[in-house]
Each structure stands twice: as C-alpha cells, then as structure tokens.
Design a protein around this motif. Structure first.
Motif, PDB file in Angstrom:
ATOM      1  N   ASP A 139       5.220  -0.438   8.620  1.00  0.00           N
ATOM      2  CA  ASP A 139       6.295  -0.128   7.661  1.00  0.00           C
ATOM      3  C   ASP A 139       5.773  -0.164   6.233  1.00  0.00           C
ATOM      4  OD1 ASP A 139       8.051   0.159   9.741  1.00  0.00           O
ATOM      5  OD2 ASP A 139       8.916  -1.857   9.559  1.00  0.00           O
ATOM      6  N   ALA A 140       4.963  -1.183   5.938  1.00  0.00           N
ATOM      7  CA  ALA A 140       4.372  -1.277   4.592  1.00  0.00           C
ATOM      8  C   ALA A 140       3.488  -0.073   4.301  1.00  0.00           C
ATOM      9  CB  ALA A 140       3.568  -2.576   4.463  1.00  0.00           C
ATOM     10  N   GLU A 141       2.728   0.353   5.317  1.00  0.00           N
ATOM     11  CA  GLU A 141       1.859   1.526   5.147  1.00  0.00           C
ATOM     12  C   GLU A 141       2.673   2.762   4.763  1.00  0.00           C
ATOM     13  OE1 GLU A 141      -0.810   4.562   7.909  1.00  0.00           O
ATOM     14  OE2 GLU A 141      -0.076   2.670   8.748  1.00  0.00           O
ATOM     15  N   GLN A 142       3.806   2.982   5.440  1.00  0.00           N
ATOM     16  CA  GLN A 142       4.631   4.156   5.157  1.00  0.00           C
ATOM     17  C   GLN A 142       5.158   4.127   3.718  1.00  0.00           C
ATOM     18  OE1 GLN A 142       4.860   6.621   7.603  1.00  0.00           O
ATOM     19  NE2 GLN A 142       3.360   5.216   8.489  1.00  0.00           N
ATOM     20  N   LEU A 143       5.607   2.954   3.284  1.00  0.00           N
ATOM     21  CA  LEU A 143       6.178   2.838   1.925  1.00  0.00           C
ATOM     22  C   LEU A 143       5.097   2.985   0.855  1.00  0.00           C
ATOM     23  CD1 LEU A 143       8.677  -0.105   2.558  1.00  0.00           C
ATOM     24  CD2 LEU A 143       9.243   2.295   2.247  1.00  0.00           C
ATOM     25  N   TYR A 144       3.963   2.321   1.052  1.00  0.00           N
ATOM     26  CA  TYR A 144       2.859   2.447   0.081  1.00  0.00           C
ATOM     27  C   TYR A 144       2.367   3.894   0.012  1.00  0.00           C
ATOM     28  CZ  TYR A 144       2.153  -2.612  -0.642  1.00  0.00           C
ATOM     29  OH  TYR A 144       2.287  -3.920  -1.005  1.00  0.00           O
ATOM     30  N   SER A 145       2.260   4.512   1.180  1.00  0.00           N
ATOM     31  CA  SER A 145       1.783   5.896   1.229  1.00  0.00           C
ATOM     32  C   SER A 145       2.724   6.828   0.485  1.00  0.00           C
ATOM     33  CB  SER A 145       1.634   6.334   2.684  1.00  0.00           C
ATOM     34  OG  SER A 145       1.172   7.670   2.749  1.00  0.00           O
ATOM     35  N   ALA A 146       4.037   6.595   0.630  1.00  0.00           N
ATOM     36  CA  ALA A 146       5.022   7.442  -0.058  1.00  0.00           C
ATOM     37  C   ALA A 146       4.873   7.335  -1.577  1.00  0.00           C
ATOM     38  CB  ALA A 146       6.437   7.046   0.351  1.00  0.00           C
ATOM     39  N   LYS A 147       4.423   6.167  -2.043  1.00  0.00           N
ATOM     40  CA  LYS A 147       4.224   5.956  -3.476  1.00  0.00           C
ATOM     41  C   LYS A 147       2.792   6.280  -3.920  1.00  0.00           C
ATOM     42  CE  LYS A 147       8.197   4.549  -5.060  1.00  0.00           C
ATOM     43  NZ  LYS A 147       8.866   5.257  -6.172  1.00  0.00           N
ATOM     44  N   LYS A 148       1.977   6.787  -2.988  1.00  0.00           N
ATOM     45  CA  LYS A 148       0.586   7.158  -3.273  1.00  0.00           C
ATOM     46  C   LYS A 148      -0.223   5.968  -3.797  1.00  0.00           C
ATOM     47  CE  LYS A 148       1.636  12.035  -4.036  1.00  0.00           C
ATOM     48  NZ  LYS A 148       1.543  13.201  -4.933  1.00  0.00           N
ATOM     49  N   GLU A 149       0.078   4.776  -3.259  1.00  0.00           N
ATOM     50  CA  GLU A 149      -0.696   3.575  -3.568  1.00  0.00           C
ATOM     51  C   GLU A 149      -1.821   3.491  -2.536  1.00  0.00           C
ATOM     52  OE1 GLU A 149      -0.427   1.363  -5.949  1.00  0.00           O
ATOM     53  OE2 GLU A 149       1.421   2.014  -6.946  1.00  0.00           O
ATOM     54  N   TYR A 150      -2.924   4.185  -2.816  1.00  0.00           N
ATOM     55  CA  TYR A 150      -3.967   4.370  -1.808  1.00  0.00           C
ATOM     56  C   TYR A 150      -4.655   3.058  -1.425  1.00  0.00           C
ATOM     57  CZ  TYR A 150      -3.233   9.207  -3.201  1.00  0.00           C
ATOM     58  OH  TYR A 150      -2.664  10.413  -3.477  1.00  0.00           O
ATOM     59  N   ALA A 151      -4.968   2.223  -2.409  1.00  0.00           N
ATOM     60  CA  ALA A 151      -5.668   0.960  -2.106  1.00  0.00           C
ATOM     61  C   ALA A 151      -4.767   0.029  -1.286  1.00  0.00           C
ATOM     62  CB  ALA A 151      -6.087   0.274  -3.406  1.00  0.00           C
ATOM     63  N   LYS A 152      -3.490  -0.062  -1.668  1.00  0.00           N
ATOM     64  CA  LYS A 152      -2.571  -0.937  -0.926  1.00  0.00           C
ATOM     65  C   LYS A 152      -2.336  -0.392   0.477  1.00  0.00           C
ATOM     66  CE  LYS A 152      -0.300  -2.665  -5.093  1.00  0.00           C
ATOM     67  NZ  LYS A 152       0.943  -2.718  -5.897  1.00  0.00           N
ATOM     68  N   THR A 153      -2.268   0.930   0.583  1.00  0.00           N
ATOM     69  CA  THR A 153      -2.124   1.533   1.914  1.00  0.00           C
ATOM     70  C   THR A 153      -3.341   1.203   2.765  1.00  0.00           C
ATOM     71  OG1 THR A 153      -0.892   3.368   0.911  1.00  0.00           O
ATOM     72  CG2 THR A 153      -1.681   3.674   3.157  1.00  0.00           C
ATOM     73  N   ALA A 154      -4.534   1.336   2.181  1.00  0.00           N
ATOM     74  CA  ALA A 154      -5.764   1.039   2.914  1.00  0.00           C
ATOM     75  C   ALA A 154      -5.793  -0.415   3.376  1.00  0.00           C
ATOM     76  CB  ALA A 154      -6.962   1.348   2.028  1.00  0.00           C
ATOM     77  N   LYS A 155      -5.287  -1.312   2.538  1.00  0.00           N
ATOM     78  CA  LYS A 155      -5.320  -2.741   2.887  1.00  0.00           C
ATOM     79  C   LYS A 155      -4.493  -3.024   4.136  1.00  0.00           C
ATOM     80  CE  LYS A 155      -4.292  -7.324   1.059  1.00  0.00           C
ATOM     81  NZ  LYS A 155      -3.716  -8.113  -0.044  1.00  0.00           N
TER      82      LYS A 155
END
Length: 677
Positions: A139-155
C-alpha cells in the motif's frame, strides 16, 4: 550443529536494521516550543532508563494531541512513533501510527498515509507477520509511486523483497530488488542501492548460486567503501558477516572466520548496531566450534545471548540457545544440552517461527535420545505443515499484488462506468433541455401568433368602430338634414305664417284684427308641440316608455366589444321609468356613459358592476370597478368627474366618490326622479 539456519536469521536481522534506521535518518524540525524539543531529546536519550524515556514520549503524545491537525502536528506524531520504536515499545509505536491515519485522511495528506503504511509494515515485520507487513508495504508503495517519490518507493519495495526472501519466495524477492534498483536510477540514494545489492547476495546464496552471491556481496562492499553510505548502517560489517555465513554454509570455516573477524573489527560496531555485534560473536564462536577450537567457548555464546536478551530479539536468542545446546552436547552434558534446546523450542513456538521450531526439535532429539521418536514425529508434522504454510504464504504474497491490481482495475472500470453513466445522464439532460427549449419556443411562437391574431382582431374591431362611427356620423348628418327639413318645411313655415299674420296688429288693432291674431297665437302652441316631438325623436332610446335598464345593457354591449371588460347590472328595487321625466333620464344616461367611459380609459379594470335601485324617493346608481383606483386626496378631479358632478347637481342630486390605490373605485349617485326647480 549445522549453520544453514543462520542465513534466514541474517535476512530477519536485515529488516530490523532497516526499521531501526529511523533514528539515523531522523530530521529535526521546528517545534511549537522549546520544552517540546527538550522532551523529544530526553525520550531519545539511551542513557536514561526505559521507564523515564517512555514517560517523556507519552507526555509528548498528550501535548500534541491537543494541537490542530496541521502538517507539523503530523510530523510530531511520527517523531513520537520513532521514539517508541527505538525503545522497542512496539505496541505504543503501532497505536501512535494508527492515530496518524485518520488525521492524514482528513487532511488528504497522501505522503503521511504512505509513511503510516510503511511504519505499520515495519511493526508487523518485527512481529514476523509476513502477510500483513507485505500488504502494508505494498500500500505504501502505491501511494509513494503516485507521488513520484522514487527513493521512498524503492525503500518499501526493498522491504517487500526481504519479506519474500524470509518466506523463500526467491524469484519474487529478486524481482522486487531489481525493481527497487531501477527506481534508484532516478535518485541518488547510496544507502538503498547498497541494501538492494546486499539482498541480491543473500538471495543467490539461498539459491546455492555462490559465485553470483559473492559477486553481489563484492558489489555491495564497493558501494559501502565509497563513503557515501551512512556510517551508522555499518554496511561493510553487515556484508562481511554475510560473506562469512556463506563460507560457513560451504563448511569453509577458516575463510568464514576471516570474514567474521574483519566485520567484528569495524569501528563503533556495538554502538551503531549491537544486534550485528552479538550476531558476529556467536558466528565467530560457531566457526571456532567447527574448527574444534574451544578456547573462547562457551564465553562467546553467552556474550551473544546477553546482547540478544537485552535487545529482546527472539531469532538471535534462539540461535544462541541452540549453539549452546550443541556445544554442551559435544561436551556430553546432555542435561544442559536438552535444557538450552527446550528453551529455544519454547521461544520459537511462542514467537511462531516455524523454521526455528524445526531446528529446535532436531536439537532436542539429539540431546534426548529416549524421546527421539516423539520429536521426530513432531518434526515431520511441522515440516509438512511448514512446507504447506510457506507455499501458502508465497501464494498470498503474490495474491496481495494481484488482488490489489484487480481492485485497481475494477476501480478503473467502475470509474469508466461512472463516466459512461454520467455521459448518459448528461445526454438525457441535454435532450430534455433541448425538448424544453423547443417546446418553450413553440409556446412562445403560439403566444406570438395569438398576440398577432389579437392585434389583427383589435385592428378589425378598430376598423369596425371607425366604420360604425362613420355610420353614426352619416346617420347624424342625415338626421340633421331631416331635422333641418322638418324645421324648415314645418316649423319655420308655420312660424313665418304666424309672423306675417301677426304683423297686421301693427297696422290696426281693432277687435276683429286682435281676434284674428289670437288664432295664430294658439298655433304657436302647435309649433311648440312639433318642436318637442322633434326633440323626442332625437332621444328615442330614452322615450317615456323605454326601460332604462335596457338602455344600460345597450351601453354595456357597446363597451364590452372593444374594451374586454365584463359589465354586470344589478337591480335592487323596481323603478317606474314611465314616471321619470325624459330630461332626467337623459342626464342619467349621460352620467352613466361618462362614468363607464372613464373606467375603460383609466381604471385598468376587468370587471364593472352597476347597481340600480331606489333610496326613498331618489334613484340610486352605484358604479363599482376592480381597477387600480386612485388617491382621492392627491389626484385632482378631472373633467369627467366634474361633468358628472355638475349633471347630478343640475338634477338636484349628489355624487359620492370612494377609491384608494389598488382597491378599485366606487361612484354613488342619488338623483331625484324629477328635476328640482
């Protein structure tokens, strides 16, 4: 005892390392007051006893809960959660994060929601609830990805990879790591790049692709050696430890011991990562044990157990107990060996760690041969169920993404359906509006045609009125000519004859002449009667035998034709019109005619009622309309009212006017049946 159980523990350790990284990456933000910042510092001071630090964190939580739901308040909630996590108060950590979620939803703060999901993933990861941890990370990945937060998505993708690794979903874990590394091409985050590369080394180690595993461990060491990775992570020490575990698995204990010792020699290792420090102690001890070097045993095991106990990290506590059991079994102290194996078994069962339950049962069967068959039976049952459970968990992890993607697809389809429905509704509304406009326009056209027809009718009425007026004028002219003829041929002739005969009196005035003249004087009365007869003929509608109410109805008919006003006649008492002088009826006629004409011109009425009756010996006429009325005090009497009043006075009667704006007008006349002399 064999060392193959150590590699999963390294992966478990690694997820805790990522979770504990909160303290290393904590950013200090401006606080509402200096006292709040002091409380944060005290709650994060490891030198203060746990109970005091916990009180400070609770006091901060109580303080910020009274603040408005703004971005700074939500940041402070996360900071309090970090304090609880660092002091291993996991339930307080979880409840604090759960307080953030409704506040983030209320503020539509997507990044805070994503961060809360990530934190809950860390919580369930620490609790070894793989499915829930994976779900929150996803779920966190989907939300971070929608905001284009690449580093947080990768984490969070790396955290997912670790869970997949622990559940032996090596292909899924590998896929997640490569996805994270691809995201990191858009971000300069060496910490995450190191973590992903190091996990690939663990994955290929588990797959027994040792050369490939060593390749990625060496890449991880290169990244760690650049100086761009956070020192507090102890990245180099972690990878060296993993390399030592790889060689330990291959039974190359000398090479393993070299890597363990290199890792152990890294600066500030205990301060930065006490868990890794304890892990190295029992890894070094185990390699020495396998090399039959007991010089530092069981001292190393007890030291590692003490650290694991202080950190309350169950996997390391279990590992130390199993190492001690194997050591004492080697020393033929079966009582201690069985005791440590039982402790490991109970702790593994309490924390629901199936792999460690199996390892503990195997060690128990070795330390208690009499019950070997019982332990073996339990081992087989648990191994079968564990294999099934691992397969189910791997399937569930795959389904989490599939079902979420399916939900997203269903949501997209629902959105499309809503759009389609919206378009249909809008189309219906537009069609309805179009029909309404057409009908409205048609109604306006019909109204316009009616107006035009009414205008034509009015023009026709006007034309007829003009024609009627012309006919009346022609009639009047003919009547004038007739009267002129009658006066000329009759009256004027008789008067001339009378005048000539009466001229004889100028010449002589004898009795005979006088007598003769008197006969002509009598003829003057006949002339008078003839003149009166002509007058009566002029006023034929008001002759002595005419009913005056019929005359009024005639007036009504003439006015209704061109005014559109409805006229009503009400008779209260019978009036003997034959007894009323013709002169009186003429005046009544003129008064009523003037009153009705005034109403048509000025009153804007659609209804007129004429009351006709008697009041004593007087004729009573009331003319009442429902028009706009007028203020009798402000409006001067016009010529029409003045004429009516003068005619009434001439007959010896009176006129009374009642009116007010918006309330119509009432005219009342009291007239004698005969003129007052």
């Amino acid at each position: 005892m064999k060392s193959k159980y150590l590699l999963p523990l390294i992966a478990v350790f690694f997820i805790s390392l990522i979770g504990c990284d909160k303290k290393a990456h904590l950013k200090k933000l401006p606080e509402n007051s200096d006292s709040l910042q002091i409380l944060f510092d005290l709650a994060n001071d490891d030198k203060i006893v746990f109970s005091k630090r916990h009180q400070y964190a609770e006091k901060i939580l109580s303080t910020i809960s009274k603040n408005d739901n703004d971005s700074l308040t939500r940041v402070n909630y996360f900071k309090v959660a970090n304090r609880f996590f660092n002091m291993n108060a996991l339930e307080d950590y979880k409840s604090t994060v759960e307080l953030i979620i409704p506040k983030a939803n209320e503020a539509r703060d997507t990044l805070s929601l994503a961060k809360a999901d990530e934190y809950l993933g860390d919580y369930f990861g620490k609790k070894f609830h793989s499915e829930k941890a994976y779900s929150y990370y996803f779920d966190a990945e989907q939300l971070y990805s929608a905001k284009k937060e690449y580093a947080k998505t990768a984490k969070v993708v790396i955290n997912k990879a670790i869970i997949q690794l622990n559940e032996k979903d090596f292909v899924g874990s590998e896929k997640s790591v490569f996805k994270a590394l691809k995201l990191l091409q858009k971000e300069n985050d060496e910490d995450l790049r190191y973590q992903g590369t190091n996990i690939l080394g663990i994955i290929y180690d588990e797959l027994a692709e040792y050369s490939k595993s060593i390749e990625y461990y060496e890449k991880a060491l290169q990244i760690a050696s650049t100086g761009n990775v956070s020192r507090s992570m102890q990245a180099k020490a972690t990878t060296l430890n993993n390399l030592g575990a790889l060689y330990q698995k291959k039974h190359k204990y000398k090479e393993a011991l070299e890597y363990f010792n290199q890792s152990f020699q890294q600066e500030n290792l205990y301060a930065d990562n006490p868990l890794l420090f304890g892990n190295l102690k029992y890894n070094i001890g185990y390699s020495m044990f396998k090399l039959n070097d007991f010089s530092k045993l069981p001292k190393l095991y007890y030291a590692a157990l003490k650290i694991a106990d202080s950190l309350k990290f169950a996997p390391d506590i279990i590992a130390c107990n199993l190492n001690l059991s194997e050591f004492y079994l080697e020393k033929s102290d079966t009582l201690k060996a069985r005791d440590f194996a039982t402790k490991a078994y109970l702790l593994a069962k309490e924390n629901r760690i199936p792999k460690d339950i199996l390892t503990s049962l195997k060690q128990m069967s070795l330390s208690d041969p009499k019950r070997k068959s019982d332990y073996s039976e339990q081992y087989i049952k648990i191994a079968d169920s564990l294999q099934l459970a691992e397969r189910q968990v791997r399937n569930k992890l795959g389904r989490i993404e599939y079902e979420t993607d399916q939900l997203a697809t269903d949501k997209a389809n629902l959105v499309e359906q809503r759009k389609t429905l919206t378009y249909i509704v809008l189309g219906i509304i537009l069609i309805g509006a179009f029909i309404f406009v057409i009908r409205t326009q048609a109604a306006k056209n019909r109204e316009l045609r009616l107006v035009q027809e009414q205008q034509k009718a009015n023009e026709e009425i006007y034309r007829l009125m003009i024609t009627q007026q012309q006919q009346r004028d022609e009639g009047r002219q003919l009547e004038k000519k007739r009267i002129a003829r009658e006066l000329h041929d009759g009256v004027m002739g008789q008067l001339t004859a009378i005048r000539l005969n009466l001229f004889a009196l100028r010449r002589k005035q004898d009795q005979e002449t006088i007598q003769h003249a008197l006969t002509f004087i009598d003829r003057i009365q006949d002339v008078e009667k003839e003149i009166r007869s002509i007058a009566y003929n002029l006023d034929s509608p008001l002759s002595g035998h005419t009913d005056f109410s019929e005359v009024i109805q005639t007036i009504f008919s003439g006015l209704e034709q061109h005014s559109g006003i409805r006229f009503y006649l009400e008779t209260e008492d019978f009036v003997d019109w034959d007894s009323v002088l013709i002169e009186t009826k003429v005046q009544l006629y003129r008064i009523l005619q003037e009153a009705l004409q005034n109403i048509v011109k000025y009153a804007q009425a659609d209804k007129v009622v004429v009351h006709l009756g008697k009041q004593g010996t007087m004729i009573r006429i009331v003319v009442e309309d429902n028009g706009i009325g007028f203020d009798t005090n402000q409006i001067r009497k016009g010529l029409g009212l003045k004429n009516m009043q003068e005619r009434a006075l001439e007959l010896g009667g009176m006129m009374k006017v009642q009116s007010a704006p918006g309330k119509g007008t009432k005219l009342e006349f009291l007239l004698p049946t005969r003129p007052v002399l």
